[in-house]
Motif scaffolding. Structure first.
Motif, PDB file in Angstrom:
ATOM      1  N   VAL A 158      13.722  35.314  29.943  1.00 38.84           N
ATOM      2  CA  VAL A 158      12.383  35.617  29.448  1.00 38.84           C
ATOM      3  C   VAL A 158      12.498  35.753  27.932  1.00 38.84           C
ATOM      4  CG1 VAL A 158      10.453  37.250  29.493  1.00 38.84           C
ATOM      5  CG2 VAL A 158      11.793  36.828  31.569  1.00 38.84           C
ATOM      6  N   ARG A 159      11.737  34.939  27.187  1.00 34.50           N
ATOM      7  CA  ARG A 159      11.914  34.960  25.733  1.00 34.50           C
ATOM      8  C   ARG A 159      10.581  34.823  24.998  1.00 34.50           C
ATOM      9  NH1 ARG A 159      11.989  29.675  23.647  1.00 34.50           N
ATOM     10  NH2 ARG A 159      11.930  28.067  25.258  1.00 34.50           N
ATOM     11  N   GLN A 160      10.617  35.236  23.744  1.00 34.87           N
ATOM     12  CA  GLN A 160       9.455  35.121  22.869  1.00 34.87           C
ATOM     13  C   GLN A 160       9.316  33.697  22.346  1.00 34.87           C
ATOM     14  OE1 GLN A 160      10.936  38.896  20.588  1.00 34.87           O
ATOM     15  NE2 GLN A 160       8.886  38.401  19.850  1.00 34.87           N
ATOM     16  N   VAL A 161       8.078  33.235  22.249  1.00 39.63           N
ATOM     17  CA  VAL A 161       7.780  31.932  21.640  1.00 39.63           C
ATOM     18  C   VAL A 161       6.534  32.084  20.782  1.00 39.63           C
ATOM     19  CG1 VAL A 161       7.152  29.524  22.040  1.00 39.63           C
ATOM     20  CG2 VAL A 161       8.801  30.637  23.557  1.00 39.63           C
ATOM     21  N   GLU A 162       6.573  31.532  19.601  1.00 41.96           N
ATOM     22  CA  GLU A 162       5.412  31.570  18.700  1.00 41.96           C
ATOM     23  C   GLU A 162       4.978  30.146  18.418  1.00 41.96           C
ATOM     24  OE1 GLU A 162       2.511  33.531  16.386  1.00 41.96           O
ATOM     25  OE2 GLU A 162       4.029  34.395  17.711  1.00 41.96           O
ATOM     26  N   VAL A 206       3.730  30.621  28.936  1.00 42.88           N
ATOM     27  CA  VAL A 206       2.481  31.313  29.271  1.00 42.88           C
ATOM     28  C   VAL A 206       1.832  31.821  27.991  1.00 42.88           C
ATOM     29  CG1 VAL A 206       1.411  33.123  30.650  1.00 42.88           C
ATOM     30  CG2 VAL A 206       3.523  32.020  31.451  1.00 42.88           C
ATOM     31  N   ARG A 207       0.599  31.397  27.759  1.00 37.75           N
ATOM     32  CA  ARG A 207      -0.109  31.835  26.558  1.00 37.75           C
ATOM     33  C   ARG A 207      -0.708  33.220  26.784  1.00 37.75           C
ATOM     34  NH1 ARG A 207      -4.450  28.261  22.992  1.00 37.75           N
ATOM     35  NH2 ARG A 207      -4.396  29.620  21.130  1.00 37.75           N
ATOM     36  N   GLN A 208      -0.573  34.048  25.764  1.00 35.04           N
ATOM     37  CA  GLN A 208      -1.089  35.406  25.845  1.00 35.04           C
ATOM     38  C   GLN A 208      -2.506  35.450  25.251  1.00 35.04           C
ATOM     39  OE1 GLN A 208       1.079  37.767  27.503  1.00 35.04           O
ATOM     40  NE2 GLN A 208       1.878  35.709  27.885  1.00 35.04           N
ATOM     41  N   THR A 220      -1.477  33.011  19.356  1.00 29.09           N
ATOM     42  CA  THR A 220      -0.412  32.013  19.196  1.00 29.09           C
ATOM     43  C   THR A 220       0.862  32.458  19.893  1.00 29.09           C
ATOM     44  OG1 THR A 220       0.287  33.016  17.094  1.00 29.09           O
ATOM     45  CG2 THR A 220      -1.333  31.224  16.991  1.00 29.09           C
ATOM     46  N   HIS A 221       0.817  33.609  20.553  1.00 27.15           N
ATOM     47  CA  HIS A 221       1.998  34.146  21.228  1.00 27.15           C
ATOM     48  C   HIS A 221       2.138  33.548  22.630  1.00 27.15           C
ATOM     49  CE1 HIS A 221       2.029  36.864  17.922  1.00 27.15           C
ATOM     50  NE2 HIS A 221       0.993  37.588  18.352  1.00 27.15           N
ATOM     51  N   LEU A 222       3.331  33.107  22.938  1.00 29.23           N
ATOM     52  CA  LEU A 222       3.665  32.635  24.277  1.00 29.23           C
ATOM     53  C   LEU A 222       4.840  33.444  24.809  1.00 29.23           C
ATOM     54  CD1 LEU A 222       3.740  28.749  23.681  1.00 29.23           C
ATOM     55  CD2 LEU A 222       1.795  30.093  24.479  1.00 29.23           C
ATOM     56  N   ILE A 223       4.970  33.431  26.103  1.00 27.88           N
ATOM     57  CA  ILE A 223       6.187  33.940  26.747  1.00 27.88           C
ATOM     58  C   ILE A 223       6.745  32.809  27.590  1.00 27.88           C
ATOM     59  CG2 ILE A 223       7.117  35.536  28.457  1.00 27.88           C
ATOM     60  CD1 ILE A 223       5.098  37.606  27.525  1.00 27.88           C
ATOM     61  N   ALA A 224       8.003  32.477  27.349  1.00 25.31           N
ATOM     62  CA  ALA A 224       8.665  31.415  28.111  1.00 25.31           C
ATOM     63  C   ALA A 224       9.544  32.045  29.174  1.00 25.31           C
ATOM     64  CB  ALA A 224       9.494  30.531  27.188  1.00 25.31           C
ATOM     65  N   VAL A 225       9.389  31.578  30.392  1.00 22.57           N
ATOM     66  CA  VAL A 225      10.204  32.059  31.502  1.00 22.57           C
ATOM     67  C   VAL A 225      10.931  30.861  32.091  1.00 22.57           C
ATOM     68  CG1 VAL A 225      10.216  33.169  33.760  1.00 22.57           C
ATOM     69  CG2 VAL A 225       8.601  33.943  32.011  1.00 22.57           C
TER      70      VAL A 225
END
Length: 255
Positions: free
Chosen positions: A169-173, A219-221, A225-230
């Protein structure tokens, strides 16, 4: 010297003039050469584009049906079974031939999470009996970080391929380089990517079919512009796509 030049000029005769026909022939040859160069450029560009598209679609998500559920992609993979556990795990080092952990007959249940993850992201759901830990901590407050969701009861993990028994689970911008907001690993703008639903959130998912839960979801929050990649690499979850999307949709940044 002047007399010698005059004698040579007389011997050579008059210099032939350049006619309109000669100019037309030169122009024709020039146009043909230009067409050949353009043709070569177009063919070369087409091949290059095909290669880029081929690489891009190897990581792009499948389409969706009209009701918003993920549609099976044209390329399918067989349902995982105990006997079909591969010795080489996609995404791992090619010289790492350790196998994956056993695939359970019954998928690991997805349950409510009662303990927040330790990093910037937490999830409201979690595989039953699993836990989360930070695998790549942020060097500074605003740096990205990565977490790992794993089975603490899995023994002798060194016998398995290192990317075959956990979820990342990681941060994506998303960033805009002039072609619209774009997420990492994607060459097209977010607005152009086929969408699926992860819970109530908008998401994209890598190629596969509905039986394959070992895939990656962005997954867009909300509208940010914040996403979470799983990325689910865990064979020992035995999940399908629906379960992966449900889990990913429960993940969010801490307030």
């Amino acid at each position: 010297m002047t007399e010698l030049k005059d004698l040579l000029d007389e011997a050579a005769g008059d210099e032939p003039g350049i006619t309109d026909a000669d100019l037309s022939a030169d122009l024709t040859r020039g146009r043909r050469a230009l067409r050949r160069r353009r043709t070569i450029g177009v063919v070369g560009g087409t091949v290059a584009t095909a290669l880029v598209i081929g690489v891009g679609w190897s990581i792009l998500p499948s389409g969706t049906t009209t009701d918003g559920t993920p549609a099976p992609a044209a390329r399918t993979t067989p349902a995982p079974t105990q006997a079909s556990t591969p010795t080489h795990i996609p995404g791992g080092l090619p010289n790492d031939h350790r196998g994956a952990p056993p695939i359970p007959t019954t998928p690991v249940a997805l349950v409510a999470n009662t303990k927040a993850f330790p990093g910037k992201i937490t999830c409201d759901l979690i595989p039953k009996g699993w836990a989360a830990r930070i695998s790549y901590p942020a060097a500074e407050k605003d740096d990205w970080e990565q977490q790992e969701v794993f089975d603490p009861k899995l023994r002798n993990t060194k016998q398995y391929h290192e990317v075959s028994f956990s979820m990342v689970v990681r941060q994506v911008e998303m960033t805009d380089n002039g072609e619209g907001l774009t997420a990492d690993k994607y060459t097209e703008a977010w607005t152009k990517l086929p969408k699926v639903r992860a819970g109530k959130k908008e998401a994209v998912i890598t190629l596969g079919n509905s039986r394959d839960g070992r895939r990656e979801v962005h997954v867009r929050q909300g509208k940010t512009t914040h996403l979470i990649a799983v990325a689910n690499n865990a064979y020992n979850l035995a999940w399908d796509e629906k379960t992966l999307l449900k889990f990913a949709g429960s993940c969010h940044y801490k307030k």
